[in-house]
Design an enzyme around this catalytic site. Structure first.
Site, PDB file in Angstrom:
ATOM      1  N   LEU A  58       0.773  -1.450   0.058  1.00 12.64           N
ATOM      2  CA  LEU A  58       0.375  -0.230   0.101  1.00 12.64           C
ATOM      3  C   LEU A  58       0.829   1.320  -0.050  1.00 12.64           C
ATOM      4  O   LEU A  58       1.448   1.143   0.948  1.00 12.64           O
ATOM      5  CB  LEU A  58      -0.933  -0.349   1.020  1.00 12.64           C
TER       6      LEU A  58
ATOM      7  N   ALA B 139      -0.285   4.826  -1.651  1.00 14.81           N
ATOM      8  CA  ALA B 139      -1.762   5.709  -2.608  1.00 14.81           C
ATOM      9  C   ALA B 139      -1.421   6.836  -1.308  1.00 14.81           C
ATOM     10  O   ALA B 139      -1.911   7.220  -1.899  1.00 14.81           O
ATOM     11  CB  ALA B 139      -3.016   4.845  -2.534  1.00 14.81           C
ATOM     12  N   GLY B 140      -0.974   6.556  -0.186  1.00 14.18           N
ATOM     13  CA  GLY B 140      -1.678   7.855   0.258  1.00 14.18           C
ATOM     14  C   GLY B 140      -0.517   9.060  -0.129  1.00 14.18           C
ATOM     15  O   GLY B 140       0.318   8.640  -0.694  1.00 14.18           O
TER      16      GLY B 140
ATOM     17  N   ARG C 227       2.510  14.794   6.253  1.00 17.15           N
ATOM     18  CA  ARG C 227       3.217  15.318   7.316  1.00 17.15           C
ATOM     19  C   ARG C 227       4.336  15.592   6.445  1.00 17.15           C
ATOM     20  O   ARG C 227       5.363  16.486   7.066  1.00 17.15           O
ATOM     21  CB  ARG C 227       3.151  14.628   7.966  1.00 17.15           C
TER      22      ARG C 227
ATOM     23  N   GLN D 213      -5.076   3.321  -6.787  1.00 14.59           N
ATOM     24  CA  GLN D 213      -6.185   4.234  -6.472  1.00 14.59           C
ATOM     25  C   GLN D 213      -6.560   5.101  -6.180  1.00 14.59           C
ATOM     26  O   GLN D 213      -6.485   6.230  -5.703  1.00 14.59           O
ATOM     27  CB  GLN D 213      -6.423   3.143  -4.912  1.00 14.59           C
TER      28      GLN D 213
ATOM     29  N   ASN E 275      57.755   8.496 -11.507  1.00 15.17           N
ATOM     30  CA  ASN E 275      58.001   9.273 -10.263  1.00 15.17           C
ATOM     31  C   ASN E 275      57.165   9.973 -10.977  1.00 15.17           C
ATOM     32  O   ASN E 275      57.729  10.514 -11.942  1.00 15.17           O
ATOM     33  CB  ASN E 275      58.747   9.628  -9.169  1.00 15.17           C
TER      34      ASN E 275
ATOM     35  N   TYR F 101      42.868  17.163 -22.829  1.00 16.32           N
ATOM     36  CA  TYR F 101      41.940  17.280 -23.464  1.00 16.32           C
ATOM     37  C   TYR F 101      42.039  18.725 -24.238  1.00 16.32           C
ATOM     38  O   TYR F 101      42.268  19.352 -23.695  1.00 16.32           O
ATOM     39  CB  TYR F 101      40.627  17.858 -23.013  1.00 16.32           C
TER      40      TYR F 101
END
Ligand code: UD1
Ligand code: CA
Length: 460
Positions: free
Chosen positions: A8, A10-11, A15, A75, A377, A387
């Site tokens: 469940l 759906a609520g 809050r 629902q 090193n 790049y």
């Protein structure tokens, strides 16, 4: 036979005060609902049905991240938990048992669910309950003298005596599907909230002579529901506490187990030490005797035994072999692959860089798209210029090469075994093995030169 699972969710979760549906708020980096689904999946259910309403689009979209078939049931109006289960049952065949879970009860364990299902398979209505020190507004469990559950009374409908009961309804239950369907067809919304209460099936089961079996969880936290952000934070800490407890039981030490967050899966060999304010994300595995300094973040990486990760180092998508030393303040990005004994010091960034055994970059360096041989090193301030604004290019450095301080290595570039790059060089073309590359302006010295300051002093 394996159960059908109904979850469940759906609520509204008002809050939470959120634009995100409550069940998508995360615990340890994973939405609560996904956790419940994964726990239920361990039962290898026949099918899983999610009852959704508020935020259904967002919730359905989130489910793509999970495997396995899930049936969602809309629902549209939340008429109560009994109504929610009833509409899901329209998709469930009569034989076998159904297990009802809540999307906002995220810490439930597989063992409890398995016990609940087993009792339902014996023909009982089986309900997961808990003894709460502060039962607040949860539904109260009323038992008869024989210890069977007689009724569940919602807080809003309860008398003072009933409110004094400390055993509460977690909401999680299982029953033979045909019985559950029959009871749900008979419940009515005659209560203070005008809702179809799932809990009303208890008195119908009692009237039908079906035993109502309560499974009391040993730890009340397992059935804690999350209704607001304070409870979300509480559930998060509880869950983190469970993870650190099992790592400690497996031989890992924490400077303070309350100041570590594991958002994913962390596996550790014995004798690892993990300092404070560390975060582990995704799949992280560490060998034996790894030391993790304060403020370290490790994501989706494999760390070999004996590695030392110093303070404030961030590692993502890396493979680090045994006995390496990283940081403090190093940034190890995806595709970094270090052989045993590599040393990466402060303010060094690596990306798609493989370093051979014992190679070192101790300070202030960027190594990207680089293959670096053993015992190389890399001096402070070295940068691989990988790049050009369009493409990424590779730098390859042979065994035992020495790259002087503040070298600029313009890729694509190859530097041979035992080559030496002089400090301050900009290197743009191949350096043969065993040769010296000096790529900088020759120093000029002008003797007896008067600086403007000295010149003015003379004129005064
Ligand atoms: C419910 C129980 C209560 C129990 C508590 C545990 C009932 C009548 N009461 O109360 O005994 O102690 O859970 O947390 O069952 N939902 C839907 N559709 C609906 C109504 C609810 O999907 O029409 C979902 C909610 O999203 C939520 C869950 O069911 O995940 C529980 O609903 P909620 O309204 O929070 O029930 P409680 O009043 O807390
Ligand atoms: Ca609730």
């Amino acid at each position: 036979m394996t159960p059908n699972v109904i979850i469940l969710a759906a609520g509204k979760g008002s809050r939470m005060k959120s634009n995100i549906p409550k069940v998508l708020h995360s615990i340890a980096g994973e939405p609560m609902l996904h956790r419940v689904i994964k726990t239920a999946a361990q039962l290898a259910p026949e099918e899983m049905h999610l009852v959704l309403g508020h935020g259904i689009d967002q919730i359905e979209a989130s489910l793509n991240a999970l495997d396995g078939p899930l049936n969602t049931v809309l629902q549209a109006e939340q008429l109560g938990t009994g109504h929610a289960v009833k509409i899901a049952l329209a998709h469930v065949p009569d034989d076998g048992v159904s297990l009802v879970l809540y999307g906002d009860v995220p810490l439930i364990t597989h063992d409890t669910l398995a016990e609940c299902v087993a009792a339902a398979q014996l023909g009982h209505l089986s309900i997961v309950t808990a003894e709460f020190s502060d039962p607040a507004q949860l539904g109260r469990i009323a038992r008869n003298d024989a210890g069977y559950i007689e009724a569940i009374i919602e807080y809003k409908d309860a008398s003072d005596d009933q409110r004094a009961i400390t055993e509460i309804n977690s909401g999680i239950l299982a029953a033979p599907t045909h019985l559950l369907r029959n009871w749900l067809n008979r419940i009515e919304p005659n209560n203070t909230q005008g809702e179809y209460y799932l809990t009303d099936i208890v008195s119908l089961a009692v009237a039908d002579g079906v035993a109502v079996h309560g499974i009391v969880v040993a730890d009340e936290n397992e059935v804690m529901g999350v209704n607001d952000r304070a409870q979300l934070a509480e559930a998060e800490r509880l869950f983190q506490g469970q993870q650190t407890a099992s790592l400690m039981a497996a031989g890992v030490s924490f400077a303070d187990p309350a100041r570590v967050d594991i958002r994913g899966s962390l596996s550790c060999g014995i004798d690892c030490f993990i300092d404070i304010n560390t975060v582990f994300i995704g799949d992280v595995s560490m060998g034996e005797g790894v030391t993790v300094g304060p403020g370290v973040v490790v994501e989706d990486s494999t760390i070999g035994g004996g590695v030392r990760i110093n303070a404030h180092t961030v590692i993502e998508g890396a493979i680090v072999a045994e006995d390496c030393q990283l940081g403090p303040f190093a940034r190890i990005r995806p595709g970094s692959n270090f052989a045993a004994g590599v040393k990466i010091g402060n303010f060094v960034e690596t990306k798609k860089a493989s370093l051979g055994k014992g190679a070192k970059a101790s300070h202030l360096t960027y190594l990207g798209d680089a293959i670096i041989g053993p015992e190389v090193n890399i001096g402070a301030g070295t940068v691989t210029c990988n790049y050009d604004g369009v493409d990424k290019h590779q730098t390859t450095i042979g065994k035992r090469a020495f790259i002087g301080t503040n070298s600029t290595l313009v890729a694509p570039l190859e530097i041979g075994d035992d080559a030496f790059v002089a400090a301050g060089s900009t290197v743009t073309s191949t350096v043969e093995p065993e040769s010296l590359a000096v790529g900088r302006a020759r120093q000029r010295t002008i003797s007896k030169w008067l600086s403007p300051i000295r010149r003015r002093k003379r004129q005064e």
